[in-house]
Design a protein around this motif. Sequence first.
Motif, PDB file in Angstrom:
ATOM      1  N   MET A  13      45.148  32.671  36.907  1.00 23.03           N
ATOM      2  CA  MET A  13      45.173  33.560  35.748  1.00 23.03           C
ATOM      3  C   MET A  13      44.081  33.189  34.740  1.00 23.03           C
ATOM      4  O   MET A  13      43.397  34.054  34.192  1.00 23.03           O
ATOM      5  CB  MET A  13      46.534  33.511  35.054  1.00 23.03           C
ATOM      6  CG  MET A  13      47.719  33.968  35.883  1.00 23.03           C
ATOM      7  SD  MET A  13      47.526  35.607  36.563  1.00 23.03           S
ATOM      8  CE  MET A  13      47.478  35.228  38.315  1.00 23.03           C
ATOM      9  N   LEU A  14      43.924  31.906  34.501  1.00 17.67           N
ATOM     10  CA  LEU A  14      42.880  31.455  33.578  1.00 17.67           C
ATOM     11  C   LEU A  14      41.497  31.827  34.108  1.00 17.67           C
ATOM     12  O   LEU A  14      40.623  32.277  33.356  1.00 17.67           O
ATOM     13  CB  LEU A  14      42.970  29.941  33.357  1.00 17.67           C
ATOM     14  CG  LEU A  14      44.290  29.388  32.794  1.00 17.67           C
ATOM     15  CD1 LEU A  14      44.174  27.882  32.558  1.00 17.67           C
ATOM     16  CD2 LEU A  14      44.681  30.090  31.504  1.00 17.67           C
ATOM     17  N   ALA A  15      41.322  31.658  35.429  1.00 15.09           N
ATOM     18  CA  ALA A  15      40.052  32.041  36.055  1.00 15.09           C
ATOM     19  C   ALA A  15      39.858  33.554  35.983  1.00 15.09           C
ATOM     20  O   ALA A  15      38.734  34.043  35.814  1.00 15.09           O
ATOM     21  CB  ALA A  15      40.025  31.572  37.513  1.00 15.09           C
ATOM     22  N   GLY A  16      40.947  34.304  36.105  1.00 14.69           N
ATOM     23  CA  GLY A  16      40.882  35.762  35.994  1.00 14.69           C
ATOM     24  C   GLY A  16      40.440  36.208  34.621  1.00 14.69           C
ATOM     25  O   GLY A  16      39.706  37.195  34.470  1.00 14.69           O
ATOM     26  N   SER A  17      40.869  35.490  33.599  1.00 12.29           N
ATOM     27  CA  SER A  17      40.426  35.780  32.240  1.00 12.29           C
ATOM     28  C   SER A  17      38.920  35.549  32.123  1.00 12.29           C
ATOM     29  O   SER A  17      38.200  36.342  31.512  1.00 12.29           O
ATOM     30  CB  SER A  17      41.172  34.893  31.240  1.00 12.29           C
ATOM     31  OG  SER A  17      40.718  35.112  29.920  1.00 12.29           O
ATOM     32  N   ALA A  67      40.997  45.458  28.821  1.00 15.30           N
ATOM     33  CA  ALA A  67      41.962  44.906  27.866  1.00 15.30           C
ATOM     34  C   ALA A  67      43.347  44.822  28.504  1.00 15.30           C
ATOM     35  O   ALA A  67      44.048  43.811  28.364  1.00 15.30           O
ATOM     36  CB  ALA A  67      42.010  45.767  26.610  1.00 15.30           C
ATOM     37  N   LEU A  68      43.737  45.864  29.249  1.00 18.13           N
ATOM     38  CA  LEU A  68      45.036  45.853  29.940  1.00 18.13           C
ATOM     39  C   LEU A  68      45.065  44.787  31.030  1.00 18.13           C
ATOM     40  O   LEU A  68      46.090  44.129  31.243  1.00 18.13           O
ATOM     41  CB  LEU A  68      45.325  47.229  30.542  1.00 18.13           C
ATOM     42  CG  LEU A  68      45.635  48.364  29.563  1.00 18.13           C
ATOM     43  CD1 LEU A  68      45.979  49.633  30.325  1.00 18.13           C
ATOM     44  CD2 LEU A  68      46.789  47.995  28.628  1.00 18.13           C
ATOM     45  N   LEU A  69      43.941  44.624  31.727  1.00 22.71           N
ATOM     46  CA  LEU A  69      43.858  43.598  32.764  1.00 22.71           C
ATOM     47  C   LEU A  69      44.031  42.211  32.150  1.00 22.71           C
ATOM     48  O   LEU A  69      44.750  41.364  32.697  1.00 22.71           O
ATOM     49  CB  LEU A  69      42.502  43.698  33.472  1.00 22.71           C
ATOM     50  CG  LEU A  69      42.202  42.629  34.530  1.00 22.71           C
ATOM     51  CD1 LEU A  69      43.239  42.667  35.647  1.00 22.71           C
ATOM     52  CD2 LEU A  69      40.796  42.821  35.103  1.00 22.71           C
ATOM     53  N   TRP A  70      43.401  42.015  31.006  1.00 26.07           N
ATOM     54  CA  TRP A  70      43.531  40.720  30.341  1.00 26.07           C
ATOM     55  C   TRP A  70      44.973  40.481  29.894  1.00 26.07           C
ATOM     56  O   TRP A  70      45.478  39.362  29.970  1.00 26.07           O
ATOM     57  CB  TRP A  70      42.588  40.646  29.137  1.00 26.07           C
ATOM     58  CG  TRP A  70      42.499  39.263  28.568  1.00 26.07           C
ATOM     59  CD1 TRP A  70      41.656  38.271  28.962  1.00 26.07           C
ATOM     60  CD2 TRP A  70      43.316  38.721  27.531  1.00 26.07           C
ATOM     61  NE1 TRP A  70      41.887  37.136  28.223  1.00 26.07           N
ATOM     62  CE2 TRP A  70      42.909  37.380  27.333  1.00 26.07           C
ATOM     63  CE3 TRP A  70      44.346  39.229  26.742  1.00 26.07           C
ATOM     64  CZ2 TRP A  70      43.486  36.550  26.385  1.00 26.07           C
ATOM     65  CZ3 TRP A  70      44.935  38.399  25.796  1.00 26.07           C
ATOM     66  CH2 TRP A  70      44.510  37.086  25.624  1.00 26.07           C
ATOM     67  N   ILE A  71      45.656  41.553  29.441  1.00 27.81           N
ATOM     68  CA  ILE A  71      47.066  41.434  29.057  1.00 27.81           C
ATOM     69  C   ILE A  71      47.921  41.036  30.254  1.00 27.81           C
ATOM     70  O   ILE A  71      48.808  40.190  30.144  1.00 27.81           O
ATOM     71  CB  ILE A  71      47.570  42.766  28.450  1.00 27.81           C
ATOM     72  CG1 ILE A  71      46.950  42.982  27.063  1.00 27.81           C
ATOM     73  CG2 ILE A  71      49.085  42.783  28.340  1.00 27.81           C
ATOM     74  CD1 ILE A  71      47.199  44.366  26.489  1.00 27.81           C
ATOM     75  N   ALA A  72      47.629  41.641  31.422  1.00 26.60           N
ATOM     76  CA  ALA A  72      48.362  41.296  32.645  1.00 26.60           C
ATOM     77  C   ALA A  72      48.143  39.832  33.010  1.00 26.60           C
ATOM     78  O   ALA A  72      49.076  39.120  33.402  1.00 26.60           O
ATOM     79  CB  ALA A  72      47.903  42.193  33.796  1.00 26.60           C
ATOM     80  N   ILE A  73      46.920  39.395  32.868  1.00 28.40           N
ATOM     81  CA  ILE A  73      46.589  37.988  33.126  1.00 28.40           C
ATOM     82  C   ILE A  73      47.377  37.081  32.184  1.00 28.40           C
ATOM     83  O   ILE A  73      47.971  36.090  32.601  1.00 28.40           O
ATOM     84  CB  ILE A  73      45.071  37.759  32.943  1.00 28.40           C
ATOM     85  CG1 ILE A  73      44.293  38.467  34.045  1.00 28.40           C
ATOM     86  CG2 ILE A  73      44.734  36.269  32.929  1.00 28.40           C
ATOM     87  CD1 ILE A  73      42.799  38.548  33.782  1.00 28.40           C
ATOM     88  N   PHE A  74      47.393  37.457  30.901  1.00 24.15           N
ATOM     89  CA  PHE A  74      48.063  36.637  29.896  1.00 24.15           C
ATOM     90  C   PHE A  74      49.569  36.531  30.140  1.00 24.15           C
ATOM     91  O   PHE A  74      50.143  35.443  30.056  1.00 24.15           O
ATOM     92  CB  PHE A  74      47.807  37.213  28.500  1.00 24.15           C
ATOM     93  CG  PHE A  74      48.529  36.475  27.409  1.00 24.15           C
ATOM     94  CD1 PHE A  74      48.080  35.249  26.973  1.00 24.15           C
ATOM     95  CD2 PHE A  74      49.683  37.000  26.838  1.00 24.15           C
ATOM     96  CE1 PHE A  74      48.740  34.555  25.981  1.00 24.15           C
ATOM     97  CE2 PHE A  74      50.360  36.316  25.846  1.00 24.15           C
ATOM     98  CZ  PHE A  74      49.891  35.079  25.416  1.00 24.15           C
ATOM     99  N   THR A  75      50.224  37.666  30.455  1.00 24.07           N
ATOM    100  CA  THR A  75      51.680  37.637  30.642  1.00 24.07           C
ATOM    101  C   THR A  75      52.075  36.782  31.846  1.00 24.07           C
ATOM    102  O   THR A  75      53.075  36.062  31.798  1.00 24.07           O
ATOM    103  CB  THR A  75      52.246  39.059  30.817  1.00 24.07           C
ATOM    104  OG1 THR A  75      51.582  39.727  31.890  1.00 24.07           O
ATOM    105  CG2 THR A  75      52.086  39.860  29.546  1.00 24.07           C
ATOM    106  N   THR A  76      51.291  36.849  32.924  1.00 22.00           N
ATOM    107  CA  THR A  76      51.614  36.039  34.099  1.00 22.00           C
ATOM    108  C   THR A  76      51.304  34.569  33.860  1.00 22.00           C
ATOM    109  O   THR A  76      52.038  33.694  34.314  1.00 22.00           O
ATOM    110  CB  THR A  76      50.860  36.555  35.336  1.00 22.00           C
ATOM    111  OG1 THR A  76      51.220  37.914  35.540  1.00 22.00           O
ATOM    112  CG2 THR A  76      51.239  35.770  36.575  1.00 22.00           C
TER     113      THR A  76
END
Length: 340
Positions: free
Chosen positions: A96-100, A257-266
């Motif tokens: 997830m961190l890498a995804g961000s 922005a939505l993708l980053w939110i998905a990354i953050f929640t997981t």
Amino acid sequence: MWKSGGKWMFLIIGTMIGAGYASGRELWQFFGHESGLAIVLFSILFTICCYVILSISYEKKSSHYLPVLRVIVGKHLTGIYDWMIILYLFTTTVVMLAGSGATWQAFHFSYRFGVLAIVIPLILIFIWDVKGIVSINSFILPLLIIGLFLVLLLFTIDQKLTLFSHLHETSNWMAAFPFTALNILPLIAVLGAIGNQMQEKNEIWVASIGSGVVLGSISYLYNNSLLQISEEILLYEIPLFAILKGYPFEMLLFMSALLWIAIFTTAASGVFGLITRFRRLLDVPLWILAMMAVAFMLPFTSFGFSTLIEYLYPLYGVLNLYVLSSLLLYPIVNRYKMET
């Protein structure tokens, strides 16, 4: 019942929809062509697994996942799967961190800046303990689900795709099992920590069926869209951007922005599962535990987003098949207990 059940439903979806899923990379890794039946099976299997995990968690009134894990895999295998969960939560949160980092990199920011951009809010959310992560999921997950659904629906309409043309395709139906199994361990880790928060058993039905239907629908719509651009996916670190390439920049910005939110929640769910596991060992606030966990993860983000998903996710999917089979058999073996 509906409000509380919806709260747990969003927690489940927040755990599931992360960088791998929301970007399309994880779906394409397991599904792709000939996967209509596989996605339907996934939706059913996922619903059953959520129901069983929540039922055990509710019965045990657990505040971390160990009591739930012990019931599912048995006393002798608990130690092995405990370490597997710890390793899984650690590595997938690194993903997830890498995804961000990959998301910010798409807008010409540095990869390291993208990784660090998620770290501070990831620690701050735990200042409010369990209520922090539950509240933020209930607030931002509906936005994520609606946004992702509308973009995929718009792409389907623009490309004149037929929704059910791939439903009869069955040759890849076995993919439903490793894909469901992949997501079992984080579900056990997160849902095992909320048993003492649930008030009544009807909440379990709302959360289980709701999450299964929502995730199954989005997965089918997403995979159907990815099939249209299958030849271009190899050129993109994040397949979602291939879908958005013909749309205005504002749309790309919105979905990023939505993708980053998905990354953050997981990422938050992964950290939550980890720190609740060790909370009894270290008598410090959750946000300090979160800061310690994230500090250990940062050096591992240099491996890259798609590389981590390509090798780690299929491996975990296979290793978790025993847990999946235990969950599916649980209602049969313990049918009298679950009816009471």
